[in-house]
Design an enzyme around this catalytic site. Structure first.
Site, PDB file in Angstrom:
ATOM      1  CE  LYS A   1      -1.495   2.272   3.533  1.00 52.59           C
ATOM      2  NZ  LYS A   1      -2.172   2.944   4.652  1.00 52.59           N
ATOM      3  CG  ASN A   2       2.948   2.387   3.468  1.00 54.30           C
ATOM      4  OD1 ASN A   2       1.796   2.830   3.523  1.00 54.30           O
ATOM      5  ND2 ASN A   2       3.586   1.944   4.539  1.00 54.30           N
TER       6      ASN A   2
ATOM      7  NE  ARG B   1      -1.030  13.128   8.037  1.00 54.12           N
ATOM      8  CZ  ARG B   1      -1.066  14.393   8.434  1.00 54.12           C
ATOM      9  NH1 ARG B   1      -2.138  14.874   9.010  1.00 54.12           N
ATOM     10  NH2 ARG B   1      -0.030  15.185   8.233  1.00 54.12           N
TER      11      ARG B   1
ATOM     12  CB  CYS C   1      -2.653  11.851  12.102  1.00 52.64           C
ATOM     13  SG  CYS C   1      -2.297  10.109  11.811  1.00 52.64           S
TER      14      CYS C   1
ATOM     15  NE  ARG D   1       0.882  10.000  10.285  1.00 46.94           N
ATOM     16  CZ  ARG D   1       0.613   8.928   9.541  1.00 46.94           C
ATOM     17  NH1 ARG D   1       1.042   8.848   8.316  1.00 46.94           N
ATOM     18  NH2 ARG D   1      -0.100   7.950   9.998  1.00 46.94           N
TER      19      ARG D   1
ATOM     20  CB  VAL E   1       2.227  19.486   5.632  1.00 49.09           C
ATOM     21  CG1 VAL E   1       1.309  18.281   5.729  1.00 49.09           C
ATOM     22  CG2 VAL E   1       1.494  20.767   5.983  1.00 49.09           C
TER      23      VAL E   1
ATOM     24  CB  VAL F   1       8.153   8.196   4.065  1.00 49.64           C
ATOM     25  CG1 VAL F   1       7.662   7.474   2.811  1.00 49.64           C
ATOM     26  CG2 VAL F   1       9.142   7.319   4.820  1.00 49.64           C
TER      27      VAL F   1
ATOM     28  CG  ASP G   1       3.805   1.665   9.282  1.00 47.18           C
ATOM     29  OD1 ASP G   1       3.436   2.492  10.134  1.00 47.18           O
ATOM     30  OD2 ASP G   1       3.759   1.894   8.062  1.00 47.18           O
TER      31      ASP G   1
ATOM     32  CB  ILE H   1       8.322   7.023  13.989  1.00 46.61           C
ATOM     33  CG1 ILE H   1       9.569   6.130  13.795  1.00 46.61           C
ATOM     34  CG2 ILE H   1       7.929   7.702  12.689  1.00 46.61           C
ATOM     35  CD1 ILE H   1      10.809   6.871  13.347  1.00 46.61           C
TER      36      ILE H   1
ATOM     37  NE  ARG I   1      -6.604   4.222   6.375  1.00 39.43           N
ATOM     38  CZ  ARG I   1      -5.523   4.488   7.110  1.00 39.43           C
ATOM     39  NH1 ARG I   1      -5.486   4.189   8.389  1.00 39.43           N
ATOM     40  NH2 ARG I   1      -4.471   5.064   6.546  1.00 39.43           N
TER      41      ARG I   1
END
Length: 429
Positions: free
Chosen positions: A22-23, A102, A126, A131, A133, A174, A316, A338, A408
C-alpha cells in the site's frame, strides 16, 4: 459496522500470498498526475485507501480502469490498473477528500510540477501523531514555489515552473521525500534532496519515475539527485511486495506457532524485523518463493527494540511486535521514536490480559501472561492488526470492532489467515 471474530488457540500452517505494498501503490498512483500518457501499475492491492485515492485522483481528471482476472488468478492476486491524466481539470484538492487520507496531500508536488499551481487542503490531525506538513512546504519553496496558507488550504504557485534546488529535510520524512521527488522530475535543472527517506517505497517510486523518463540517482540513500526533464511519458511498473504485511504475518506465526510460507515476500525489504525474529527464536528461511516462518515447540525470547527509519525497525510493525512479545519468556522493551501517540493499542491489549506498562515513549511488556478473549476496539491501522494477532493467541473468543481500519491496509486478512487454520470470520453489520 463490520467486526472480526476470532477464536484463539489455533496454530498457523500453510501459505499466505503477500500483496502489493500500500505504501508504494499510493505514491505510484499519484505519479500518474505527472504525465498525459497512461501509467500502468501491476500488483496493486485491493484496499480501502486505494479505492479512496481513485476517487481523489478522478477529481483532478485522472481516469482509471482495472483489468479483469486472468487464468490462474484469484482474489489474492494483485490487480492491474491503468491511470490516465490526459488533462488536469482541477488543481484543487478539497478538504472533504484530503481529510480522508493524509497521503492525498502528496498531489501538491505533481500538480505544481505539471500545472504550476495547486490548492490543497491541509490534511488535519492524525490519530497516531501530528505529522506536520512544514517539511513539504519548505521543500517546495526551495524548488521555486510561492506558498501561502489560506483558510485551511496550502495555495502554491510556480508561475515560471519549478526550478531545481538543494533541499535539506530537517527530519527524515517519507511523505516529503515522495512529494519532492515527484516535483523535481519536471523542474528545470538539478535538484538535490538531502536527509531523504531511504525506504524501499521511495526506491520503487524512483524506478517507476525513471521508467517514465525521469533522471534520478541515489534513491535508497540519504541524498537523491534529480535532473529535471521537460516531460514524462507513460510506463508499466509492478508494485513491490508489502514488507509491513510480510512482517505482520511473520509475527502472527511467531506468536501462535506453526509453519507458513509468505509467498512473494522479499526478505531484502524487511531485514531488521526478520533478524529480530530470528534472534527471538523464530525460524526464518529465505526461499525462491518467498520467506518461510516457523515456530514449533520453541519458546520466544524477549526483545529490546527501538523503532527507526529504514533500514531500522519500522514503526508500522511496532504494535504487531508488542502483541508477539506478550507470549515471550521474559520482559521485552519497545521504544517508539517516530510517532508520539502510537501506543493507543496498549489499553486494548490489556483488555485481553497483556501486562504492559508505559514510561513516555517506552513500553515494557511482561511476557507469559495468559491472554483471554474479549471485545476490543481498533484505534488505527497497525493497532487493529496487533489485536488480531493477540486474538489468535488468546483463549476463547475475541471480537474486534472498527475493522474499517484493517481494510485500509490489509487485503482479505481473514481469508488469508483462515486458509492457514485460524478460526476467524468477518461479521457484517
Amino acid at each position: 459496522m463490520d467486526r472480526i471474530r476470532i477464536v484463539g488457540g489455533q496454530r498457523l500452517n500453510g501459505t499466505i500470498p503477500i500483496s502489493g505494498a500500500k505504501n508504494a501503490a499510493l505514491p505510484l498512483m499519484i505519479a500518474s498526475l505527472l504525465t498525459d500518457e497512461t501509467l500502468t501499475l501491476e500488483n496493486v492491492p485491493r484496499l480501502r485507501d486505494v479505492q479512496q485515492l481513485f476517487h481523489i485522483l478522478s477529481n483532478h481528471g485522472v481516469d482509471h480502469s482495472i483489468e479483469g482476472k486472468r487464468n490462474g488468478q484469484d482474489g489474492m492476486t494483485g490487480q492491474t490498473v491503468h491511470l490516465s491524466a490526459r488533462a488536469i481539470v482541477d488543481t484543487t484538492a478539497p478538504y472533504e477528500l484530503v481529510s480522508t487520507m493524509r497521503a492525498s496531500f502528496w498531489v501538491i508536488g505533481p500538480l505544481l510540477a505539471r500545472m504550476g499551481e495547486a490548492r490543497v487542503s491541509l490534511p488535519g490531525g492524525c490519530a497516531i501523531g501530528t505529522r506536520p506538513v512544514d517539511f513539504f512546504i519548505e521543500g517546495l519553496k526551495g524548488l521555486g514555489a510561492e506558498i501561502d496558507i489560506d483558510a485551511g488550504y496550502v495555495v502554491a504557485r510556480a508561475r515560471k515552473g519549478m526550478q531545481g534546488g538543494r533541499v535539506v529535510l530537517p527530519k527524515v520524512s517519507v511523505g516529503a521525500t515522495h512529494t519532492l521527488l515527484m516535483a523535481a522530475t519536471l523542474a528545470r535543472g538539478e535538484t538535490v534532496i538531502e536527509n531523504a527517506a531511504r525506504e524501499p517505497e521511495i526506491v520503487d517510486l524512483a524506478r517507476c519515475l525513471m521508467a517514465m523518463g525521469a533522471r534520478i540517482e541515489g534513491a535508497g540513500t540519504s541524498t537523491i539527485h534529480v535532473e529535471g526533464v521537460s516531460r514524462l511519458g507513460g510506463a508499466r511498473h509492478r508494485v513491490l511486495p508489502d514488507r509491513i504485511e510480510t512482517g505482520t504475518y511473520a509475527m502472527a506465526v511467531a506468536t501462535v506457532g506453526g509453519d507458513v510460507l509468505l509467498e512473494g515476500a522479499s526478505a531484502d525489504l524487511i531485514e531488521a524485523p526478520l533478524a529480530l525474529l530470528a534472534g527471538a527464536g523464530v525460524g526464518v528461511e529465505r526461499t525462491n518463493s518467498g520467506v518461510r516462518i516457523t515456530r514449533n515447540g520453541h519458546g520466544l525470547a524477549p526483545v529490546d527494540v527501538t523503532t527507526a527509519p529504514f533500514p531500522g525497525f519500522p514503526t508500522d510493525l511496532q504494535a504487531q511486535l508488542m502483541a508477539m512479545t506478550t507470549r515471550a519468556d521474559g520482559v521485552s522493551h519497545i521504544t517508539e521514536t517516530i510517532f508520539e501517540n502510537r501506543f493507543m493499542h496498549v489499553q486494548e491489549l490489556a483488555r485481553l490480559g497483556a501486562r504492559i506498562t508505559l514510561d513516555g515513549q517506552r513500553a515494557t511488556i511482561e511476557g507469559g501472561a495468559k491472554l483471554k478473549g474479549a471485545p476490543v476496539m481498533a484505534t488505527d491501522l497497525r493497532a487493529s492488526v496487533s489485536l488480531v494477532i493477540a486474538g489468535l493467541a488468546a483463549e476463547g473468543e475475541t471480537t474486534i470492532n472498527r475493522v474499517y481500519h484493517l481494510d485500509r491496509g490489509f487485503e482479505r486478512l481473514e481469508d488469508k489467515l483462515g486458509r492457514c487454520g485460524a478460526e476467524i470470520e468477518r461479521i457484517s453489520g
